[in-house]
Design an enzyme around this catalytic site. Structure first.
Site, short mmCIF file in Angstrom:
data_model
loop_
_atom_site.label_atom_id
_atom_site.label_comp_id
_atom_site.label_asym_id
_atom_site.label_seq_id
_atom_site.Cartn_x
_atom_site.Cartn_y
_atom_site.Cartn_z
N ARG A 188 -2.63 -2.11 -3.56
CA ARG A 188 -3.83 -1.29 -3.48
C ARG A 188 -3.69 -0.20 -4.54
NH1 ARG A 188 -5.18 3.27 1.01
NH2 ARG A 188 -7.25 3.75 0.26
N ASN A 247 0.88 -1.17 0.00
CA ASN A 247 0.00 0.00 0.00
C ASN A 247 0.92 1.22 0.00
OD1 ASN A 247 -1.86 1.99 0.40
ND2 ASN A 247 -2.72 1.14 2.29
N ILE A 299 -9.42 6.37 13.38
CA ILE A 299 -10.28 7.15 14.29
C ILE A 299 -11.46 6.29 14.74
CG2 ILE A 299 -11.76 9.19 14.44
CD1 ILE A 299 -9.83 10.50 12.32
N HIS A 348 -12.28 3.38 -0.68
CA HIS A 348 -12.14 2.54 0.53
C HIS A 348 -12.83 1.19 0.36
CE1 HIS A 348 -11.52 6.49 2.90
NE2 HIS A 348 -10.36 5.86 2.82
N ARG A 377 -8.46 16.87 3.72
CA ARG A 377 -9.37 17.06 2.58
C ARG A 377 -10.70 17.63 3.08
NH1 ARG A 377 -8.93 11.06 0.30
NH2 ARG A 377 -7.24 10.76 1.81
N ASP A 389 -4.13 15.50 12.15
CA ASP A 389 -4.13 14.23 12.88
C ASP A 389 -5.13 14.33 14.05
OD1 ASP A 389 -1.80 11.81 13.42
OD2 ASP A 389 -3.20 12.32 15.04
N GLY A 391 -10.35 7.16 8.83
CA GLY A 391 -8.89 7.19 8.96
C GLY A 391 -8.41 8.58 8.56
N GLU A 404 -7.41 -4.22 5.11
CA GLU A 404 -7.33 -4.10 3.65
C GLU A 404 -6.25 -4.99 3.07
OE1 GLU A 404 -7.13 -0.05 4.91
OE2 GLU A 404 -8.17 0.62 3.10
P1 ADP Z 1 -4.77 5.89 7.02
O1 ADP Z 1 -6.00 6.44 6.35
O2 ADP Z 1 -3.52 6.66 6.73
O3 ADP Z 1 -4.63 4.39 6.95
P2 ADP Z 1 -5.48 5.41 9.81
O4 ADP Z 1 -6.62 4.50 9.51
O5 ADP Z 1 -4.27 4.84 10.46
O6 ADP Z 1 -5.04 6.25 8.54
O7 ADP Z 1 -6.04 6.60 10.72
C1 ADP Z 1 -5.24 7.67 11.08
C2 ADP Z 1 -6.06 8.59 11.98
O8 ADP Z 1 -6.45 7.86 13.15
C3 ADP Z 1 -5.28 9.81 12.45
O9 ADP Z 1 -6.09 10.97 12.38
C4 ADP Z 1 -4.99 9.46 13.90
O10 ADP Z 1 -4.86 10.60 14.71
C5 ADP Z 1 -6.25 8.71 14.26
N1 ADP Z 1 -6.08 7.95 15.51
C6 ADP Z 1 -5.29 6.87 15.74
N2 ADP Z 1 -5.37 6.51 17.05
C7 ADP Z 1 -6.22 7.38 17.65
C8 ADP Z 1 -6.72 7.56 18.97
N3 ADP Z 1 -6.36 6.75 19.96
N4 ADP Z 1 -7.59 8.58 19.20
C9 ADP Z 1 -7.98 9.40 18.22
N5 ADP Z 1 -7.54 9.29 16.94
C10 ADP Z 1 -6.69 8.30 16.66
#
Ligand code: ADP
Length: 408
Positions: free
Chosen positions: A96, A9, A332, A184, A244, A286, A213, A385
């Site tokens: 992916r 990915n 998230i 997704h 975005r 984030d 995410g 995924e």
């Molecule tokens: P990607 O789309 O890059 O795969 P992820 O699915 O890993 O991303 O999601 C990343 C998001 O998840 C970020 O905004 C991160 O801050 C959030 N995140 C991860 N752990 C937590 C947590 N414990 N509390 C709140 N947000 C979180």
């Protein structure tokens, strides 16, 4: 001899990967996962075993006159895989690929002609598609002839009725492929495959999955097939995301360009990279950082993030004619009890009653977080995924058709 499959990915500065043992009689077992970070600068290879133990963490030395592309990083990854092959041969790489456009509605083994066709879609997914494809090209340089399979995030949504896919634009524009594709899909397909053991009969009912995410979208499932989703022609539409903007009055784009004189490139940067949580909070894209900040802008960013999810949930429930289950997944969705709690509170009118203790409990794995009497079952489910890509890659190699893979 056993075969292994590598799943890639690939993003702008990092490549996430997973390695699976693909023994014919034993299904797919993940034997390692990892990432190459800092591509183009100071790349680093990190690998973990299936139990989460670190197996490797090293700087990747780039040559004196570095390409600064991913080739050298992939060379080192293949070196590492070779040293840890344990008698397995690498059978294929599954990727992916975010956008399959109209032409690609199932996973394909990549050929030079297919690669060229996929490059034509790069402008529709500028944050992802170029990086997805550059990984395919780089691997073809390092190990020419190794089968590479492209798995598309758009595929899962091809089951939607035309009303869910069409924009109210003149027919000739729609016929040229300007329609809602949705993204997704590999995550939704995995969740759809994982629903039955947890939800029982409700698995085939009216389910909304919220993939929250860095990119975020929601998908309405009936009979575990996609009937509507929040992302559209590009992965910019729908929910507010890390950077975005999500849904926007198209008149805003016209105003940015003709009223404010912004170029196409500047608008693209604004909407993809400077908006969302980052733009509204002025703190970060984030969620962890935004949640932890007590500035009024950060608090409003969370408020808007939740409001948009609640709005889209209502829209997807309308597409389904009701709601039986709501599933949270991705970074998230899986980890932020606060976001889940606020979304569920706003979704009370749909019959959602959250079990606050279950929602707050530190846990991993699939779990129900609604009260027994809740009309809508609410679940948290980790997505996977990579496993979905490995399944598709194996099926393509074995010449099987695997459309909307739905077995557990
Ligand atoms: P990607 O789309 O890059 O795969 P992820 O699915 O890993 O991303 O999601 C990343 C998001 O998840 C970020 O905004 C991160 O801050 C959030 N995140 C991860 N752990 C937590 C947590 N414990 N509390 C709140 N947000 C979180």
């Amino acid at each position: 001899m056993n075969t292994s499959l590598l799943v890639i990915n690939s993003g702008s500065s990092s490549v996430k990967f997973a390695v699976y043992d693909a023994a014919l009689d034993a299904g797919l077992t993940r034997i390692a996962n990892g990432m190459i970070e800092g591509i183009g600068a100071q790349p680093r290879l990190r690998v973990w075993g299936p139990d989460g133990a670190a197996l490797e963490d090293r700087r990747i030395r780039v040559s004196a006159n570095p390409v600064h592309g991913p080739e050298e990083a992939f060379e080192q990854l293949f070196d590492w895989l070779g040293q840890h092959a344990n008698g397995r041969t690498l059978g294929a790489v599954g990727h992916r690929v975010v956008h399959g456009g109209e032409a690609f509605t199932r996973p394909v083994r990549v050929t030079p002609a297919i690669l060229a066709q996929l490059e034509g879609l790069s402008a529709l997914a500028p944050l992802h598609q170029p990086h997805n494809l550059s990984a395919i090209r780089a691997i073809d340089v390092v190990l020419p002839g190794l089968p590479q399979v492209a798995c598309f995030d758009t595929e899962f949504h091809t089951t939607q009725p035309w009303v869910a896919q069409a924009f109210a634009l003149p027919r000739h524009i729609t016929q040229a492929g300007v329609k809602r594709y949705g993204f997704h899909g590999l995550s939704y397909e995995y969740i759809a495959s994982a629903l039955p053991p947890h939800l029982g009969a409700a698995a085939n009912g009216r389910v909304v999955v919220a993939h929250l995410g860095n990119g975020a979208s929601m998908c309405a499932l009936r009979e575990r097939k996609s009937v509507a989703t929040t992302m559209g022609f590009t992965a910019l539409d729908g929910l507010m995301m890390g950077s975005r903007c999500g849904s926007l009055d198209p008149g805003v784009v016209l105003h940015l360009m003709s009223g404010l004189g912004m170029t196409v490139q500047a608008v693209e940067k604004l909407l993809y990279e400077q908006s969302g949580l980052l733009g509204v909070s002025r703190v970060s894209g984030d969620m962890r950082t935004v949640q932890a900040s007590d500035t009024p802008d950060a608090q409003q960013a969370v408020e808007l993030y939740v409001y948009r999810i609640a709005q889209e949930l209502g829209s997807l429930a309308a597409s389904l004619g009701g709601l039986d289950a709501l599933v949270f997944t991705a970074g998230i969705g899986e980890n932020s009890a606060m976001i889940r709690q606020r979304v569920c509170q706003d979704a009370g009118w749909l019959g959602v009653v959250l079990d606050e203790d279950a929602n707050e409990a530190p846990a991993s794995g699939a779990r129900c977080i609604s009260q027994p009497g809740s009309r809508v079952a609410v679940w948290v489910m980790p997505t996977n995924e990579e496993l979905m890509i490995a399944r598709h890659t194996q099926a393509v190699l074995q010449g099987q058709v695997m459309h909307n893979w739905r077995e557990g």
